[in-house]
Design a protein around this motif. Structure first.
Motif, PDB file in Angstrom:
ATOM      1  N   ASP A 185      28.685  41.312  32.463  1.00 38.07           N
ATOM      2  CA  ASP A 185      29.961  41.771  31.924  1.00 38.07           C
ATOM      3  C   ASP A 185      30.414  40.880  30.772  1.00 38.07           C
ATOM      4  OD1 ASP A 185      32.572  43.294  32.048  1.00 38.07           O
ATOM      5  OD2 ASP A 185      33.297  41.293  32.543  1.00 38.07           O
ATOM      6  N   LEU A 186      30.249  39.557  30.935  1.00 36.17           N
ATOM      7  CA  LEU A 186      30.648  38.624  29.888  1.00 36.17           C
ATOM      8  C   LEU A 186      29.773  38.775  28.643  1.00 36.17           C
ATOM      9  CD1 LEU A 186      32.587  36.269  29.239  1.00 36.17           C
ATOM     10  CD2 LEU A 186      30.848  34.711  30.115  1.00 36.17           C
ATOM     11  N   LEU A 187      28.469  38.971  28.849  1.00 39.86           N
ATOM     12  CA  LEU A 187      27.545  39.089  27.720  1.00 39.86           C
ATOM     13  C   LEU A 187      27.776  40.346  26.901  1.00 39.86           C
ATOM     14  CD1 LEU A 187      24.125  38.025  29.313  1.00 39.86           C
ATOM     15  CD2 LEU A 187      25.505  36.713  27.701  1.00 39.86           C
ATOM     16  N   THR A 188      28.190  41.403  27.573  1.00 41.90           N
ATOM     17  CA  THR A 188      28.230  42.702  26.900  1.00 41.90           C
ATOM     18  C   THR A 188      29.613  43.105  26.409  1.00 41.90           C
ATOM     19  OG1 THR A 188      28.417  43.788  29.069  1.00 41.90           O
ATOM     20  CG2 THR A 188      26.221  43.587  28.126  1.00 41.90           C
ATOM     21  N   ARG A 189      30.592  42.209  26.568  1.00 45.05           N
ATOM     22  CA  ARG A 189      31.902  42.521  26.004  1.00 45.05           C
ATOM     23  C   ARG A 189      31.809  42.564  24.486  1.00 45.05           C
ATOM     24  NH1 ARG A 189      35.856  38.426  29.385  1.00 45.05           N
ATOM     25  NH2 ARG A 189      35.343  39.192  31.465  1.00 45.05           N
ATOM     26  N   LEU A 200      20.789  45.351  31.469  1.00 41.58           N
ATOM     27  CA  LEU A 200      21.571  45.404  30.238  1.00 41.58           C
ATOM     28  C   LEU A 200      21.531  46.813  29.665  1.00 41.58           C
ATOM     29  CD1 LEU A 200      20.487  42.071  28.487  1.00 41.58           C
ATOM     30  CD2 LEU A 200      22.733  42.596  29.443  1.00 41.58           C
ATOM     31  N   ASP A 201      22.675  47.451  29.546  1.00 43.03           N
ATOM     32  CA  ASP A 201      22.704  48.834  29.069  1.00 43.03           C
ATOM     33  C   ASP A 201      23.229  48.925  27.641  1.00 43.03           C
ATOM     34  OD1 ASP A 201      25.272  48.133  29.570  1.00 43.03           O
ATOM     35  OD2 ASP A 201      25.745  49.812  30.892  1.00 43.03           O
ATOM     36  N   LEU A 254      20.750  44.687  22.138  1.00 41.41           N
ATOM     37  CA  LEU A 254      20.974  43.254  21.999  1.00 41.41           C
ATOM     38  C   LEU A 254      21.855  42.912  20.809  1.00 41.41           C
ATOM     39  CD1 LEU A 254      17.569  41.495  22.841  1.00 41.41           C
ATOM     40  CD2 LEU A 254      19.681  41.504  24.173  1.00 41.41           C
ATOM     41  N   LYS A 255      21.838  43.766  19.777  1.00 44.01           N
ATOM     42  CA  LYS A 255      22.631  43.467  18.589  1.00 44.01           C
ATOM     43  C   LYS A 255      24.133  43.511  18.878  1.00 44.01           C
ATOM     44  CE  LYS A 255      22.779  48.222  16.792  1.00 44.01           C
ATOM     45  NZ  LYS A 255      22.348  49.120  15.695  1.00 44.01           N
ATOM     46  N   ASN A 256      24.516  44.123  20.004  1.00 48.54           N
ATOM     47  CA  ASN A 256      25.929  44.200  20.370  1.00 48.54           C
ATOM     48  C   ASN A 256      26.378  43.048  21.256  1.00 48.54           C
ATOM     49  OD1 ASN A 256      26.390  46.647  18.990  1.00 48.54           O
ATOM     50  ND2 ASN A 256      25.489  47.789  20.696  1.00 48.54           N
ATOM     51  N   ILE A 257      25.454  42.152  21.585  1.00 50.73           N
ATOM     52  CA  ILE A 257      25.778  41.010  22.439  1.00 50.73           C
ATOM     53  C   ILE A 257      26.272  39.862  21.567  1.00 50.73           C
ATOM     54  CG2 ILE A 257      24.743  39.247  23.940  1.00 50.73           C
ATOM     55  CD1 ILE A 257      23.076  41.408  25.184  1.00 50.73           C
TER      56      ILE A 257
END
Length: 338
Positions: A213-217, A149-150, A153-156
């Motif tokens: 990819d789905l988590l970090t959109r 994860l790059d 977490l607050k952006n997920i």
């Protein structure tokens, strides 16, 4: 994984799970796991399969027949993160213990991408209907996932962030079309030995990349307005109607009327909930059922085609090959002695 006392004449078991790493599952014998799910029952060669990928990362495929295991209870002390991909069937889980999960409920059905952090939970899970529950899952240690994860977490997406931080046990997202295709390819694999291992490892990594990819959109999973709970339930009811009536499915206009939505909302909402179109969802389900009949129930190609609603055998074979990369006849021959 330890199985507790068997209950309810073979229809209900209690499972007590306590393992910290995905490696603990990866080293399990799939045959023994199948026996622990349904003691004394012959559940088929693909009841459970496990693929170790790398340290702290594994994938498993599960097939559960409601006739053999309609209900089970669970108590989970420790478990790694899990991302699930449901291909057919459905389950309903009620969490009955532990502060962070008591009272929570979750329905897992075809097209759902479940995100789980189940440590410190207990409850009961029931299979709904008579359809076989087919699912793929990848398990990964939190520390390993954090390396991939790059983003902060607050952006997920908020419900997913709560899972990753251990604040909630499970949430569900619509599977993307790419996830659905990859998960089906896992079940359709006819390779063996080292070729199969390499193929499965590649598919596990592919699923993980699609998941990240789905988590970090951002700003969320979908730029569309989130569906209201009653709207989502109407969409899911439409999917249940499609599955129930797959031999003679309703037109989109009739389906919309049965679901209580207009056609535009039904088509757009279906894409939001399941990550695919109505027709693609129906075809994926038909092909999955046909494959199960051919491989596990001894049906011939004509019987399978008729069961899922295809009159033209040539059209059925073409759709089957497009989804699984081989013909139903090849699957029939390849599993004749299984």
């Amino acid at each position: 994984m330890q199985q507790a006392e068997k209950r309810d004449a073979g229809t209900s078991n209690t499972f007590r799970i306590n393992y910290n790493s995905a490696d603990d599952l990866a080293c399990k014998d799939p045959v023994e796991l199948s026996k622990s799910l349904v003691p004394g029952q012959k559940t088929g060669p693909e009841m459970f399969s496990i693929t170790p990928v790398r340290q702290g990362f594994c994938m498993y495929a599960a097939r559960i027949d409601p006739k053999h295991l309609a209900e089970y209870e669970f108590e989970i002390e420790h478990a790694p993160l899990q991302f699930g991909y449901c291909l057919s069937g459905s389950t309903h889980t009620v969490y009955t213990g532990k502060k962070k999960s008591t009272g929570a409920q979750f329905t897992n059905q075809a097209g759902t991408n479940s995100i789980c952090r189940m440590s410190g939970t207990s409850g009961v899970s029931r299979l709904l209907g008579q359809e076989t529950f087919n699912s793929i899952a990848i398990q990964i240690d939190a520390a390993l996932l954090a390396r991939y994860l790059d983003v902060d977490l607050k952006n997920i997406f908020e419900p997913c962030r709560r899972i990753l931080q251990g604040e909630s046990p499970i949430c569900g997202l619509p599977m993307t079309g790419a996830m659905l295709n990859t998960a089906h390819q896992v079940f359709a694999c006819d390779l063996s030995g080292s070729s199969r291992q390499l193929f499965m490892e590649a598919k596990a990594v592919e699923l993980l990349s699609l998941q990240i990819d789905l988590l970090t959109r951002t700003p969320g999973v979908s730029p569309d307005r989130p569906l209201m709970p009653e709207e989502e339930e109407s969409i899911r009811n439409a999917a249940r109607i499609l599955i129930r009536d797959m031999q003679a499915p309703p037109t989109i206009s009739i389906l919309a009327r049965k679901a209580g939505l207009n056609e535009f909302k039904l088509k757009k909402g279906f894409k939001q909930v399941f990550g695919t179109t109505i027709l693609q969802y129906l075809q994926h389900h038909r092909m999955a059922c046909a494959r199960d009949m051919i491989i596990n129930q001894g049906a011939n190609v004509s019987q399978a085609a008729d069961f899922v609603g295809y009159i033209n055998i040539g059209h059925f074979i073409a759709c089957y090959k497009r989804q699984f990369g081989t013909t139903p006849g090849n699957h029939k021959c390849g599993h004749r002695d299984s």
